[in-house]
Enzyme design. Structure first.
Site, PDB file in Angstrom:
ATOM      1  N   ARG A  35      57.917  27.267  47.272  1.00  8.53           N
ATOM      2  CA  ARG A  35      56.605  27.727  46.874  1.00  8.53           C
ATOM      3  C   ARG A  35      56.358  29.076  47.554  1.00  8.53           C
ATOM      4  O   ARG A  35      56.498  29.185  48.778  1.00  8.53           O
ATOM      5  CB  ARG A  35      55.536  26.715  47.313  1.00  8.53           C
ATOM      6  CG  ARG A  35      54.115  27.246  47.312  1.00  8.53           C
ATOM      7  CD  ARG A  35      53.547  27.364  45.930  1.00  8.53           C
ATOM      8  NE  ARG A  35      52.195  27.902  45.947  1.00  8.53           N
ATOM      9  CZ  ARG A  35      51.544  28.281  44.851  1.00  8.53           C
ATOM     10  NH1 ARG A  35      52.115  28.172  43.668  1.00  8.53           N
ATOM     11  NH2 ARG A  35      50.337  28.768  44.923  1.00  8.53           N
ATOM     12  N   GLU A  77      46.667  38.795  51.293  1.00 18.20           N
ATOM     13  CA  GLU A  77      45.281  38.366  51.075  1.00 18.20           C
ATOM     14  C   GLU A  77      44.667  39.071  49.860  1.00 18.20           C
ATOM     15  O   GLU A  77      44.868  40.273  49.674  1.00 18.20           O
ATOM     16  CB  GLU A  77      44.480  38.700  52.343  1.00 18.20           C
ATOM     17  CG  GLU A  77      43.046  38.291  52.312  1.00 18.20           C
ATOM     18  CD  GLU A  77      42.840  36.781  52.381  1.00 18.20           C
ATOM     19  OE1 GLU A  77      43.396  36.136  53.275  1.00 18.20           O
ATOM     20  OE2 GLU A  77      42.101  36.258  51.529  1.00 18.20           O
ATOM     21  N   ASP A 111      46.617  43.204  39.995  1.00 14.05           N
ATOM     22  CA  ASP A 111      47.372  42.295  40.853  1.00 14.05           C
ATOM     23  C   ASP A 111      48.536  43.071  41.463  1.00 14.05           C
ATOM     24  O   ASP A 111      49.626  43.103  40.915  1.00 14.05           O
ATOM     25  CB  ASP A 111      47.894  41.094  40.045  1.00 14.05           C
ATOM     26  CG  ASP A 111      48.563  40.049  40.929  1.00 14.05           C
ATOM     27  OD1 ASP A 111      48.791  40.326  42.133  1.00 14.05           O
ATOM     28  OD2 ASP A 111      48.864  38.954  40.422  1.00 14.05           O
ATOM     29  N   ARG A 113      50.442  42.575  43.946  1.00 16.11           N
ATOM     30  CA  ARG A 113      51.434  41.878  44.764  1.00 16.11           C
ATOM     31  C   ARG A 113      52.854  42.203  44.313  1.00 16.11           C
ATOM     32  O   ARG A 113      53.132  42.372  43.150  1.00 16.11           O
ATOM     33  CB  ARG A 113      51.228  40.357  44.688  1.00 16.11           C
ATOM     34  CG  ARG A 113      50.018  39.900  45.443  1.00 16.11           C
ATOM     35  CD  ARG A 113      49.792  38.426  45.245  1.00 16.11           C
ATOM     36  NE  ARG A 113      49.463  38.090  43.881  1.00 16.11           N
ATOM     37  CZ  ARG A 113      49.213  36.853  43.466  1.00 16.11           C
ATOM     38  NH1 ARG A 113      49.285  35.854  44.319  1.00 16.11           N
ATOM     39  NH2 ARG A 113      48.896  36.621  42.213  1.00 16.11           N
TER      40      ARG A 113
END
Ligand SMILES: [Zn+2]
Length: 193
Positions: A35, A77, A111, A113
């Site tokens: 995960r 975060e 996003d 990330r």
């Protein structure tokens, strides 16, 4: 019982953490379950009902431990925009923007990330093939593009609260999937029995 792994020289210099859970060196299915979880202080620690992160973290730790594998806890975060910006984005969401639109309104990508660091951590752990626990198709495709073999992708469940309905809908509008209530494959049965 968990074993914590730390890393040096990661591409973004972040203090990301890997936890080896269950029989992570000898997973019951032969392939470690992984995960990749992005840090969410408000959801993971304070159990905010605005998102589903805390419930996803709890569910995935149990699922990884049952088969054996790793939780990668990435310090990303607020989808990588940081804690304070995420709290600002919450203000915009209260005015009607969704989680992605709010990030853009603050001048960030919706996003930003990057999962290269997750691939780097897995390679350092000697893991080159995984069963991935995620509802986010980008995580699987990016890990694959950085050289990690993806044996299977297993979405996490839908953890709905009265306050996160719009958040979950926004995620689904960007291609996220949730686990169907009934198990669909042998690994899946193992994870969710
Ligand atoms: Zn969250």
């Amino acid at each position: 019982m968990a074993r914590a792994f730390t890393f040096s020289s990661l591409v973004d210099q972040g203090e990301h953490l890997a936890l080896g859970l269950g029989s992570y060196l000898r997973p019951l299915t032969g392939t470690p379950v992984v995960r990749v979880h992005s840090e969410c202080l408000t959801g993971d620690v304070f159990r905010s009902r605005r998102c589903d992160c805390g419930s996803q973290l709890e569910e995935s730790m149990a699922a990884v431990a049952s088969t054996g594998g790793y939780l990668l806890y990435l310090r990303q975060e607020g989808r990588g925009i940081g804690l304070y910006a995420k709290l600002d984005a919450y203000g915009l969401q209260d005015q009607g923007l969704d989680t992605f639109e709010a990030n853009m309104a603050l001048g960030y990508d919706e996003d930003p990330r990057d999962y290269r660091v997750a691939a780097q951590m897995l390679i350092a752990l000697g893991v080159n093939r995984v069963d991935l626990l995620t509802g986010n198709p980008r995580k699987a495709s990016e890990l694959a593009s950085w050289g990690i073999g993806i044996s299977g992708v297993f979405p996490t469940r839908r953890h709905e609260t009265s306050e996160n309905t719009h958040y979950l809908a926004a995620k689904m509008s960007r291609g996220h999937r949730f686990h169907p209530q009934a198990p669909v494959s042998p690994v899946d049965q193992h994870l969710y029995s």
